[in-house]
Structure formats: structure tokens, C-alpha cells
Design an enzyme around this catalytic site. Structure first.
Site, PDB file in Angstrom:
ATOM      1  N   GLY A  18      11.758  19.357   0.046  1.00 10.14           N
ATOM      2  CA  GLY A  18      10.345  19.649  -0.180  1.00 10.14           C
ATOM      3  C   GLY A  18       9.619  19.922   1.129  1.00 10.14           C
ATOM      4  N   LYS A  43      20.650  19.882  -6.009  1.00  4.44           N
ATOM      5  CA  LYS A  43      20.893  20.731  -4.836  1.00  4.44           C
ATOM      6  C   LYS A  43      22.084  20.264  -4.009  1.00  4.44           C
ATOM      7  CE  LYS A  43      16.182  22.483  -4.413  1.00  4.44           C
ATOM      8  NZ  LYS A  43      15.039  22.766  -3.510  1.00  4.44           N
ATOM      9  N   THR A  97       5.743   7.757   0.545  1.00  5.37           N
ATOM     10  CA  THR A  97       4.922   8.176  -0.586  1.00  5.37           C
ATOM     11  C   THR A  97       3.757   7.222  -0.815  1.00  5.37           C
ATOM     12  OG1 THR A  97       6.926   9.040  -1.619  1.00  5.37           O
ATOM     13  CG2 THR A  97       4.989   8.823  -3.015  1.00  5.37           C
ATOM     14  N   GLU A  98       2.592   7.792  -1.083  1.00  6.02           N
ATOM     15  CA  GLU A  98       1.378   7.013  -1.337  1.00  6.02           C
ATOM     16  C   GLU A  98       1.059   6.991  -2.822  1.00  6.02           C
ATOM     17  OE1 GLU A  98      -3.317   6.948   0.167  1.00  6.02           O
ATOM     18  OE2 GLU A  98      -1.968   8.572   0.757  1.00  6.02           O
ATOM     19  N   GLU A 209      -6.496  -5.459   7.115  1.00  2.68           N
ATOM     20  CA  GLU A 209      -7.693  -4.865   6.524  1.00  2.68           C
ATOM     21  C   GLU A 209      -8.036  -5.614   5.242  1.00  2.68           C
ATOM     22  OE1 GLU A 209      -6.511  -0.811   6.060  1.00  2.68           O
ATOM     23  OE2 GLU A 209      -5.224  -1.216   4.353  1.00  2.68           O
ATOM     24  N   HIS A 248      -7.446   3.773   0.669  1.00  6.25           N
ATOM     25  CA  HIS A 248      -6.242   3.797  -0.151  1.00  6.25           C
ATOM     26  C   HIS A 248      -6.182   2.590  -1.088  1.00  6.25           C
ATOM     27  CE1 HIS A 248      -4.643   0.754   2.527  1.00  6.25           C
ATOM     28  NE2 HIS A 248      -4.869   1.540   3.564  1.00  6.25           N
TER      29      HIS A 248
END
Length: 293
Positions: A18, A43, A97-98, A209, A248
Site C-alpha cells: 500500500g 500478492k 494503524t490508528e 497526556e 486521537h
């Protein structure tokens, strides 16, 4: 020494074909990271970035000797990719990845309990040991070899603190972005334990945080062992309102217990030196390490 990665780390990228996987794999290879292949179902048998692509993680490990995987897989499929790597016996997984769905991460957490895999992330900025290995998306250019370990929940502040530590003439042993999503693998406490066991790390910076209770868990651990190297803390979000998501998925103060003030007080009580401002972290760790020498 470093933690989690070293010169023998051999990395595969799940999702290498990707855009993100291609871009960051190429950057890591340029940095010197030993990327040995990629995994994209369907693939297998092809080549990408002049590296072999496999259909399955287990096959990639067998053929390349990979001992680390980084995951650039979209959120809806990221948990399946993590579980596949865990079940294949991958020692280290770094998930970039988020916003992986919480229910999916509960399945990942259950898989981890049955394994010896170390998961960093998801929503991790990665791992960086200057001049040795980079896995992930951390900016490079201001890092330098040294003796300060950095663990962080905040991606943007990580880059700022790396630059400050280098400017202070100290450098870093390893920097770890543990991940900003609400449910992730390696915790602040876990990462601190690794740094305290590393003879080359002579000071640690912990960047926290709002949201969750990891800082309090870290404080409880430090209060119990009283480390003989200085620990500097920075907790951001002092003026963030409760019950409002900031940035986030993990930055969400659901109550007063998870706000910045509560976390700062817990760390102070445990002997952590709190930096008065984000721009003073480098100077704070320099002074602390000089005093401890």
C-alpha cells in the site's frame, strides 16, 4: 545497548504494497533498517521495493528469518493482521494503524495473553534507536546516539523532545511511541521496566497526556522500586476540558482521575521530576542527569 530493537532486527511489513507501507518502508531502508520482506494476502510470490512479498506472516518468517513486523493495514483489518503475527510467533509487532476498533483490540489483547509477543501500538509512532534501527514513522535528522530513553503517548511531542535531548548534548538510547489509542500493547510501565533494565540508559523521559490511567500505574511502579536513574515526566492537556476527545482516541479525560493534574501529582509523589513546560524537557533531563552523576 538498546531496547526492543538492535542491529539484528529483521523486519517485515504487513501491508507493504500500500501507499503508506511503500513510503515508510523505503524511508526505513534508507535509514538502515533491515527490512527483509512484506506480507500482502494475494500478492505472494511477487516483489516490491526489490523485496519478496508473501501471503502469510508465518511463511515470511520462515523464508526471511524476520523477528519483527510493522503493520500498515487499514483499521478494519489491522486486528486480524496483529493476531496473525501473534499466532505465527512474531517476537515484536509495531502497529502504526490508528483508530483500530476497540472490540477488535480486545481480541488482540486476548491473543497476546497466550503468547510471548511484544506489541507496540496500535497508533504508535514507532521505535527509533539512533543509527541502529527505525521502525515506524518517526522523523529523523535531529536524533543522535546517547543515554536517554524516551517513552511517549504523544507523537508530535516525541519529535520535539528528541530534538531537545540532542541539543542538550545527551542523545537517545531508544525512543518508543507506545501508542495513542485507548487499548494498546506495551504500556508506559512495561516500557519503563525495559529502560531500567538497560545498562546504557542513564535517564528516562516519560511523556503522558490526558485519558486512561497509565501514568498513575507508572507512578505506582516507580514509587515501589525507587529507580537509581533520574526520570523526567511531561503530561500535556492541563487545560483540556473533561469528557471531550482531544486529538486521537486515547486523549479523552473521562473524569478528574484521568486529567493532567491528577497524573502530574501522582508522578511527582513517586519521585518523577516534572518538566515545567514542553520546551524545557531537554534542559530538565540534562540537569537531572548532571545532578545524579
Amino acid at each position: 545497548m538498546t531496547i526492543l530493537v538492535d542491529q539484528n532486527t529483521r523486519v517485515i511489513c504487513q501491508g507493504m504494497t500500500g501507499w503508506a507501507g511503500t513510503h515508510y518502508s523505503a524511508a526505513m531502508m534508507e535509514y538502515g533498517t533491515r527490512i527483509v520482506g512484506g506480507v500482502t494476502p494475494g500478492k505472494g510470490g511477487t516483489y516490491h521495493l526489490n523485496l519478496p512479498v508473501f501471503d502469510q506472516v508465518a511463511e515470511a518468517m520462515k523464508e526471511t528469518g524476520a523477528n519483527a513486523s510493522m503493520i500498515f493495514v487499514p483499521p478494519e483489518n489491522a486486528a486480524a493482521a496483529m493476531i496473525e503475527a501473534i499466532e505465527a510467533g512474531m517476537p515484536l509487532i509495531v502497529a502504526l494503524t490508528e483508530r483500530v476498533p476497540v472490540q477488535d483490540m480486545l481480541r488482540v489483547r486476548a491473543a497476546l495473553k497466550q503468547s510471548s509477543t511484544v506489541l507496540v501500538g496500535p497508533n504508535s509512532q514507532g521505535i527509533l534507536s539512533p543509527g541502529v534501527c527505525k521502525i515506524g514513522v518517526m522523523a529523523t535528522g535531529s536524533e543522535r546516539k546517547g543515554h536517554v530513553g524516551i517513552l511517549s503517548r504523544s507523537a508530535s511531542l516525541t519529535s520535539e523532545v528528541i530534538a531537545q535531548v540532542s541539543a542538550a548534548g545527551l542523545g537517545q538510547s531508544t525512543t518508543v511511541g507506545i501508542g495513542g489509542d485507548a487499548i494498546h500493547g506495551l504500556s508506559m510501565r512495561d516500557c519503563m521496566e525495559l529502560f531500567l533494565a538497560d545498562q546504557d540508559t542513564r535517564g528516562v523521559i516519560a511523556i503522558g497526556e490526558i485519558g486512561g490511567s497509565e501514568e498513575q500505574e507508572l507512578a505506582e511502579f516507580l514509587a515501589g522500586i525507587k529507580p537509581d536513574i533520574p526520570v523526567v515526566g511531561l503530561v500535556v492537556g492541563r487545560y483540556a476540558p473533561t469528557e471531550r476527545r482531544m486529538g486521537h482516541a486515547g486523549a479523552f479525560a473521562q473524569s478528574a482521575a484521568s486529567d493532567a493534574g491528577n497524573k502530574i501529582n501522582a508522578l511527582k509523589d513517586a519521585g518523577v521530576i516534572i518538566a515545567k513546560s514542553p520546551h524545557l524537557v531537554g534542559e530538565t533531563i540534562r540537569e537531572a542527569m548532571a545532578a545524579a552523576a
